[in-house]
Design an enzyme around this catalytic site. Structure first.
Site, PDB file in Angstrom:
ATOM      1  N   THR A 186       1.142  -1.415  -0.709  1.00 34.91           N
ATOM      2  CA  THR A 186       0.006   0.017   0.273  1.00 34.91           C
ATOM      3  C   THR A 186       0.958   1.206   0.305  1.00 34.91           C
ATOM      4  O   THR A 186       2.014   1.310   0.540  1.00 34.91           O
ATOM      5  CB  THR A 186      -1.062  -0.449   1.189  1.00 34.91           C
ATOM      6  OG1 THR A 186      -1.599   1.214   1.049  1.00 34.91           O
ATOM      7  CG2 THR A 186      -0.464  -0.136   2.276  1.00 34.91           C
ATOM      8  N   ARG A 249     -11.164  -4.200  -8.885  1.00 30.20           N
ATOM      9  CA  ARG A 249     -12.093  -3.502 -10.422  1.00 30.20           C
ATOM     10  C   ARG A 249     -10.867  -4.518 -11.850  1.00 30.20           C
ATOM     11  O   ARG A 249      -9.643  -4.176 -11.552  1.00 30.20           O
ATOM     12  CB  ARG A 249     -11.644  -1.823 -10.660  1.00 30.20           C
ATOM     13  CG  ARG A 249     -12.870  -1.542  -9.856  1.00 30.20           C
ATOM     14  CD  ARG A 249     -14.159  -1.489 -10.647  1.00 30.20           C
ATOM     15  NE  ARG A 249     -14.887  -1.060 -10.140  1.00 30.20           N
ATOM     16  CZ  ARG A 249     -15.647  -1.373  -8.753  1.00 30.20           C
ATOM     17  NH1 ARG A 249     -15.766  -2.328  -8.415  1.00 30.20           N
ATOM     18  NH2 ARG A 249     -16.973  -0.193  -8.833  1.00 30.20           N
ATOM     19  N   GLU A 278     -16.862  -5.151 -18.376  1.00 26.65           N
ATOM     20  CA  GLU A 278     -17.938  -6.208 -18.237  1.00 26.65           C
ATOM     21  C   GLU A 278     -19.288  -5.854 -18.632  1.00 26.65           C
ATOM     22  O   GLU A 278     -19.433  -4.672 -19.035  1.00 26.65           O
ATOM     23  CB  GLU A 278     -17.797  -5.723 -16.653  1.00 26.65           C
ATOM     24  CG  GLU A 278     -17.221  -6.451 -15.713  1.00 26.65           C
ATOM     25  CD  GLU A 278     -17.104  -6.017 -14.320  1.00 26.65           C
ATOM     26  OE1 GLU A 278     -18.755  -5.640 -13.756  1.00 26.65           O
ATOM     27  OE2 GLU A 278     -16.228  -6.300 -13.985  1.00 26.65           O
ATOM     28  N   HIS A 296     -19.505 -10.327 -10.446  1.00 22.73           N
ATOM     29  CA  HIS A 296     -19.400  -9.236  -9.911  1.00 22.73           C
ATOM     30  C   HIS A 296     -20.503  -9.165  -8.940  1.00 22.73           C
ATOM     31  O   HIS A 296     -21.281  -8.561  -8.978  1.00 22.73           O
ATOM     32  CB  HIS A 296     -19.989  -7.955 -10.925  1.00 22.73           C
ATOM     33  CG  HIS A 296     -18.875  -6.482  -9.935  1.00 22.73           C
ATOM     34  ND1 HIS A 296     -18.267  -5.640 -11.127  1.00 22.73           N
ATOM     35  CD2 HIS A 296     -19.556  -5.871  -8.784  1.00 22.73           C
ATOM     36  CE1 HIS A 296     -18.340  -4.553 -10.114  1.00 22.73           C
ATOM     37  NE2 HIS A 296     -18.498  -4.932  -8.992  1.00 22.73           N
TER      38      HIS A 296
HETATM   39  C1  8YV Z   1     -21.326  -3.075  -6.675  1.00 22.95           C
HETATM   40  C2  8YV Z   1     -18.554  -2.484  -5.894  1.00 22.95           C
HETATM   41  O1  8YV Z   1     -22.183  -4.099  -6.678  1.00 22.95           O
HETATM   42  O2  8YV Z   1     -18.933  -0.928  -4.676  1.00 22.95           O
HETATM   43  C3  8YV Z   1     -18.495  -1.170  -5.237  1.00 22.95           C
HETATM   44  O3  8YV Z   1     -17.594  -0.707  -5.458  1.00 22.95           O
HETATM   45  O4  8YV Z   1     -18.136  -2.597  -6.824  1.00 22.95           O
HETATM   46  C4  8YV Z   1     -20.108  -3.246  -6.112  1.00 22.95           C
HETATM   47  O5  8YV Z   1     -20.255  -3.817  -4.767  1.00 22.95           O
HETATM   48  C5  8YV Z   1     -21.513  -1.988  -7.255  1.00 22.95           C
HETATM   49  O6  8YV Z   1     -20.068  -0.958  -7.754  1.00 22.95           O
HETATM   50  C6  8YV Z   1     -22.707  -1.307  -7.949  1.00 22.95           C
HETATM   51  O7  8YV Z   1     -22.996   0.340  -8.550  1.00 22.95           O
END
Ligand code: 8YV
Length: 329
Positions: A186, A249, A278, A296
């Site tokens: 980090t 991500r 995605e 996801h």
């Molecule tokens: C969500 C996510 O489901 O919160 C985040 O950053 O990746 C997920 O938990 C998604 O982003 C919903 O918009």
């Protein structure tokens, strides 16, 4: 300032996706809500129209709100209340330049996402995806001593990249729950005593962590600096018997380079919940046996999605009451 308790003059909020029932009911108490009845992902035109037509937009990861979308005119929206903690799908600088406040929902999805990282870690180590596919296909011929042998996670080394809330929750589960040796990378590591309390053995430069880990789990945000952080060079630093887990991500990993590394056996396997484009997958990824692929699901528990929604509603309420939005990014 809006009067959000009166029946008239309530702020209009466009909600880009269907939300859990309790959240939709809560929103309807204070806002003139426009729902997306069939829950389709909004097009760019629909997003631009939402910015022209509503005072607030409650958006999700499937809404790419870039500078071109944000150029919508005349602009009516004042706030983008994101449902989720990650907001790399929003051009925050462009939003600010147009006077929009952007909020997210931190904190409420930490445990759900850390649980999912551990789920993927165990699934890849114990070959759960392969086993499940075999049983469903009717290809299981019965128990035998050498069938689908995986590896222990206890006593092995987990390298955690990114040490925010979710990275830390994952470290604690791995160290205290499974007796793993945990390393972290980090930019600003916490003090040694805080790391020791979490069960973390050491904070290392990224390249050293990759070389030392049996499992690598990604927990950093997607930013220009972390785009393709795990590229062909860094995959080559990982051990041949190591596994990569990504619940952060898709942009953080060069997915084509990952497919090549997996195909050529340069790492042992991967557990992925997020992807670069995605819901599309890199060519060849779905054909590989040594990967577990989830759609996801990081925060996908009813309790968590309700908490995320309530947090987004609170952000909208605070903003329209003229107060400080709680989770301004
Ligand atoms: C969500 C996510 O489901 O919160 C985040 O950053 O990746 C997920 O938990 C998604 O982003 C919903 O918009």
């Amino acid at each position: 300032m809006y009067n959000i308790t009166a029946m008239t003059n309530r702020p209009t909020v466009i909600v880009t996706r269907r939300l859990p029932e309790r959240v939709e009911a809560e929103l309807a108490r204070d806002f003139d809500v426009r729902r997306n009845a069939d829950d389709h992902p909004f097009t760019r035109d629909e997003l631009a129209a939402a910015l022209r037509q509503a005072d607030g937009v409650l958006c999700t990861v499937t809404d790419r709100i870039d500078a071109a979308v944000l150029a919508a005119a005349p602009l009516r929206a004042r706030i983008l209340a994101n449902f989720g903690v990650g907001y790399n799908h929003i051009d925050v600088a462009a939003a600010r330049a147009r006077g929009l406040v952007v909020t997210n929902t931190p904190g409420v999805l930490t445990d759900a996402t850390a649980d999912l990282a551990i789920l993927l870690l165990l699934m890849v180590a114990r070959r759960a995806g392969e086993g499940e596919r075999e049983v469903r296909a009717g290809a299981w011929t019965g128990w035998r001593p050498t069938h689908l042998l995986g590896h222990m996670v206890s006593g092995r080394t987990l390298g955690i990249v990114g040490y925010g809330r979710i990275g830390r929750a994952t470290a604690r589960r791995a160290a205290h729950g499974f007796g793993m040796r945990v390393l972290i990378h980090t930019p600003r590591p916490p003090a040694a005593d805080a790391l020791a309390a979490d069960g973390v053995a050491a904070a290392l430069p990224l390249d050293e962590l990759l070389a030392a880990s049996d499992f690598v789990s990604l927990h950093c945000p997607a930013t220009p600096a972390t785009r393709h952080l795990i590229d062909a060079r860094r995959l080559a630093l990982m051990r041949r018997d190591a596994y990569l887990v990504n619940t952060a991500r898709g942009d953080v990993v060069d997915e084509a380079a990952l497919v090549a590394a997996l195909r050529e056996g340069r790492i042992a396997g991967a557990g992925l919940d997020v992807y670069e484009r995605e819901p599309a997958l890199a060519a060849g990824l779905a054909e590989l046996e040594n990967v577990v692929l989830l759609p996801h699901l990081g925060s996908a528990t009813l309790e968590t999605r309700e908490a995320m929604g309530m947090r987004a509603v609170t952000n909208l309420r605070n903003y329209f009451r003229g107060g400080e939005a709680l989770d301004r990014v």
